[in-house]
Design an enzyme around this catalytic site. Structure first.
Site, PDB file in Angstrom:
ATOM      1  N   ASN A 179     -10.047  -0.023  -0.403  1.00  0.00           N
ATOM      2  CA  ASN A 179      -8.586   0.081  -0.338  1.00  0.00           C
ATOM      3  C   ASN A 179      -8.012  -0.512  -1.619  1.00  0.00           C
ATOM      4  O   ASN A 179      -8.032  -1.728  -1.810  1.00  0.00           O
ATOM      5  CB  ASN A 179      -8.075  -0.667   0.901  1.00  0.00           C
ATOM      6  N   HIS A 232      -3.245   7.435   1.781  1.00  0.00           N
ATOM      7  CA  HIS A 232      -3.631   6.083   1.365  1.00  0.00           C
ATOM      8  C   HIS A 232      -4.991   5.782   1.993  1.00  0.00           C
ATOM      9  O   HIS A 232      -5.223   6.058   3.158  1.00  0.00           O
ATOM     10  CB  HIS A 232      -2.584   5.067   1.820  1.00  0.00           C
ATOM     11  N   CYS A 247       0.810  -1.222   0.000  1.00  0.00           N
ATOM     12  CA  CYS A 247       0.000   0.000   0.000  1.00  0.00           C
ATOM     13  C   CYS A 247       0.848   1.279   0.000  1.00  0.00           C
ATOM     14  O   CYS A 247       0.336   2.359  -0.289  1.00  0.00           O
ATOM     15  CB  CYS A 247      -0.961   0.005   1.173  1.00  0.00           C
TER      16      CYS A 247
HETATM   17  N1  COA Z   1     -18.939  -8.070   9.383  1.00  0.00           N
HETATM   18  C1  COA Z   1     -19.398  -8.261  10.622  1.00  0.00           C
HETATM   19  N2  COA Z   1     -18.594  -8.558  11.661  1.00  0.00           N
HETATM   20  C2  COA Z   1     -17.280  -8.643  11.413  1.00  0.00           C
HETATM   21  C3  COA Z   1     -16.743  -8.448  10.139  1.00  0.00           C
HETATM   22  C4  COA Z   1     -17.635  -8.161   9.097  1.00  0.00           C
HETATM   23  N3  COA Z   1     -17.212  -7.937   7.835  1.00  0.00           N
HETATM   24  N4  COA Z   1     -15.395  -8.592  10.206  1.00  0.00           N
HETATM   25  C5  COA Z   1     -15.096  -8.865  11.476  1.00  0.00           C
HETATM   26  N5  COA Z   1     -16.226  -8.897  12.208  1.00  0.00           N
HETATM   27  C6  COA Z   1     -16.365  -9.150  13.644  1.00  0.00           C
HETATM   28  C7  COA Z   1     -15.216  -9.965  14.214  1.00  0.00           C
HETATM   29  O1  COA Z   1     -15.446 -11.344  14.022  1.00  0.00           O
HETATM   30  C8  COA Z   1     -15.266  -9.559  15.659  1.00  0.00           C
HETATM   31  O2  COA Z   1     -16.306 -10.269  16.288  1.00  0.00           O
HETATM   32  P1  COA Z   1     -16.152 -10.771  17.815  1.00  0.00           P
HETATM   33  O3  COA Z   1     -16.013  -9.525  18.628  1.00  0.00           O
HETATM   34  O4  COA Z   1     -17.429 -11.508  18.026  1.00  0.00           O
HETATM   35  O5  COA Z   1     -14.929 -11.628  17.820  1.00  0.00           O
HETATM   36  C9  COA Z   1     -15.695  -8.088  15.622  1.00  0.00           C
HETATM   37  O6  COA Z   1     -16.299  -7.899  14.339  1.00  0.00           O
HETATM   38  C10 COA Z   1     -14.530  -7.111  15.788  1.00  0.00           C
HETATM   39  O7  COA Z   1     -13.462  -7.522  14.929  1.00  0.00           O
HETATM   40  P2  COA Z   1     -12.154  -6.673  14.773  1.00  0.00           P
HETATM   41  O8  COA Z   1     -11.253  -7.345  13.801  1.00  0.00           O
HETATM   42  O9  COA Z   1     -11.608  -6.341  16.132  1.00  0.00           O
HETATM   43  O10 COA Z   1     -12.780  -5.355  14.122  1.00  0.00           O
HETATM   44  P3  COA Z   1     -12.114  -3.967  13.826  1.00  0.00           P
HETATM   45  O11 COA Z   1     -12.887  -2.877  14.444  1.00  0.00           O
HETATM   46  O12 COA Z   1     -10.638  -3.987  14.061  1.00  0.00           O
HETATM   47  O13 COA Z   1     -12.368  -3.830  12.247  1.00  0.00           O
HETATM   48  C11 COA Z   1     -11.053  -4.011  10.250  1.00  0.00           C
HETATM   49  C12 COA Z   1     -11.772  -4.754  11.359  1.00  0.00           C
HETATM   50  C13 COA Z   1     -10.376  -5.007   9.332  1.00  0.00           C
HETATM   51  C14 COA Z   1     -12.087  -3.212   9.475  1.00  0.00           C
HETATM   52  C15 COA Z   1     -10.033  -3.043  10.884  1.00  0.00           C
HETATM   53  O14 COA Z   1      -9.250  -3.736  11.848  1.00  0.00           O
HETATM   54  C16 COA Z   1      -9.098  -2.427   9.912  1.00  0.00           C
HETATM   55  O15 COA Z   1      -9.506  -1.675   9.044  1.00  0.00           O
HETATM   56  N6  COA Z   1      -7.807  -2.678  10.081  1.00  0.00           N
HETATM   57  C17 COA Z   1      -6.786  -2.088   9.258  1.00  0.00           C
HETATM   58  C18 COA Z   1      -6.694  -2.901   8.029  1.00  0.00           C
HETATM   59  C19 COA Z   1      -5.904  -2.207   7.010  1.00  0.00           C
HETATM   60  O16 COA Z   1      -6.028  -1.029   6.812  1.00  0.00           O
HETATM   61  N7  COA Z   1      -5.090  -2.973   6.318  1.00  0.00           N
HETATM   62  C20 COA Z   1      -4.353  -2.521   5.222  1.00  0.00           C
HETATM   63  C21 COA Z   1      -3.304  -1.584   5.658  1.00  0.00           C
HETATM   64  S1  COA Z   1      -2.742  -0.851   4.227  1.00  0.00           S
END
Ligand code: COA
Length: 319
Positions: A276, A246, A118
């Site tokens: 993204n 980004h 990224c």
């Molecule tokens: N729909 C519904 N629930 C979902 C889900 C979805 N698409 N994806 C995950 N969940 C659930 C998980 O299972 C978890 O459930 P639990 O509490 O029962 O275990 C809950 O939501 C929280 O998950 P978590 O991973 O902690 O959520 P989050 O707030 O961190 O959001 C992302 C997840 C991926 C959106 C977030 O972490 C993110 O954007 N991270 C950065 C990723 C990124 O930018 N990567 C590239 C860098 S260039």
């Protein structure tokens, strides 16, 4: 790196391309256990574009390149360097840049890919800037292009909701006027396994990500790169007109805007419509804001990115 020569590289034109096919959050509700509300609240994404079955990354790059060449009003024969930032090349080799060069109908100039996930566009821009400052190039075509949907596990709801496909391009030309003012690049391979495609070691060829951990490190790292960029140039937060970040997650963008004491009106946000798009996201966002008239000549732009590796970086640009 700050500029000690009197030649600058300057963005002469921008272009972008999004493939036609749209994948909305409502579509994803039929694919994995998720909701539009969850996706939008946690990421700011509403929809993303997906590459067609008969397209490859160089096709997306070609459209974006032609737009940028047209807007810069340069001849194809003026181009003396092509750099494509991509994580999803057409082939293992030759590079997507070489394939693009041929599709553009030119030959001879150096053409190569950069892989910094990224952060790829910022890495590519910094590389082209250094070619131009050193006198090794005068007119560079710099592109971020991705078919990221091809390396996504479409059954992993914590991951597949994030990504989209597209391409963005700039023509970077040698100039006496200020353009790219400074670039700042970093990497730390200690984090290799937090965000990767582990194919060679495990046979898995889709993205594996510790989303929550990546999120927290991204926010802190981007905070630090904002400080580094401002300090290196003796600038205040208020000197920045536009943040062109980004586009990973709206909450990461909001955190960086807060760090800059910047109103979200001055942040170019495309994550809602593009998702993204990895290395393509910054040049795509730049092109959108240039074409709709928000970014004007003379504006001070801060670009920043964070991605797998980890890699991260920034570019301070007078447009
Ligand atoms: N729909 C519904 N629930 C979902 C889900 C979805 N698409 N994806 C995950 N969940 C659930 C998980 O299972 C978890 O459930 P639990 O509490 O029962 O275990 C809950 O939501 C929280 O998950 P978590 O991973 O902690 O959520 P989050 O707030 O961190 O959001 C992302 C997840 C991926 C959106 C977030 O972490 C993110 O954007 N991270 C950065 C990723 C990124 O930018 N990567 C590239 C860098 S260039």
């Amino acid at each position: 790196m700050t500029n000690s020569s009197n030649i600058y590289s300057r963005i002469a034109g921008t272009g972008s391309y999004l493939p036609e096919k749209l994948l909305t959050n409502a579509d994803l509700e039929h694919m994995v256990d998720t909701t539009d509300e969850w996706i939008f609240t946690r990421t700011g994404i509403r929809e993303r574009h997906l590459i067609a079955d008969d397209q490859v990354t160089s096709d997306l790059a070609l459209h974006a390149a032609r737009n940028a060449i047209e807007s810069a009003n340069v001849a194809l024969t003026d181009i003396d360097l092509i750099i494509v930032a991509t994580t999803t090349p057409d082939k293992i080799f030759p590079s997507t840049a070489v394939i693009l060069q041929n599709k553009l109908g030119i030959s001879g100039c150096p053409a190569f890919d950069i892989q910094a996930v990224c952060s790829g566009f910022v890495y590519a821009l910094a590389t082209a800037d250094n070619f131009i400052k050193s006198g090794a190039a005068k007119c560079a075509l710099v592109i971020g292009a991705e078919a990221f949907s091809r390396i996504v596990d479409w059954t992993d709801r914590g991951n597949c909701i994030l990504w989209g496909d597209g391409a963005g391009a700039v023509i970077l030309q040698a100039s006496q006027e200020q353009g790219v003012i400074s670039t700042h690049l970093h990497a730390d391979g200690n984090y290799e396994k937090m965000l990767h495609v582990p194919r060679k070691t495990t046979g898995q060829d889709t993205v594996v990500m510790e989303g929550n951990a990546v999120f927290k490190i991204a926010v802190n790292t981007l905070d630090a790169i904002v400080d580094e960029t401002l300090t290196a140039n003796g600038l205040q937060k208020s000197d920045i007109d536009w943040l062109v970040p980004h586009q990973a997650n709206i909450r990461i963008l909001q955190a960086t805007a807060k760090k800059l004491d910047m109103n979200m009106d001055h942040v170019v946000v495309t994550v809602d419509k593009h998702g993204n798009t990895s290395a393509a996201s910054i040049p795509l966002a730049l092109d959108v804001a240039v074409r709709d008239g928000r970014i004007q000549r003379g504006d001070m732009i801060l670009m920043e990115a964070f991605g797998g590796g980890f890699t991260w970086g920034s570019a301070l640009i007078k447009y």
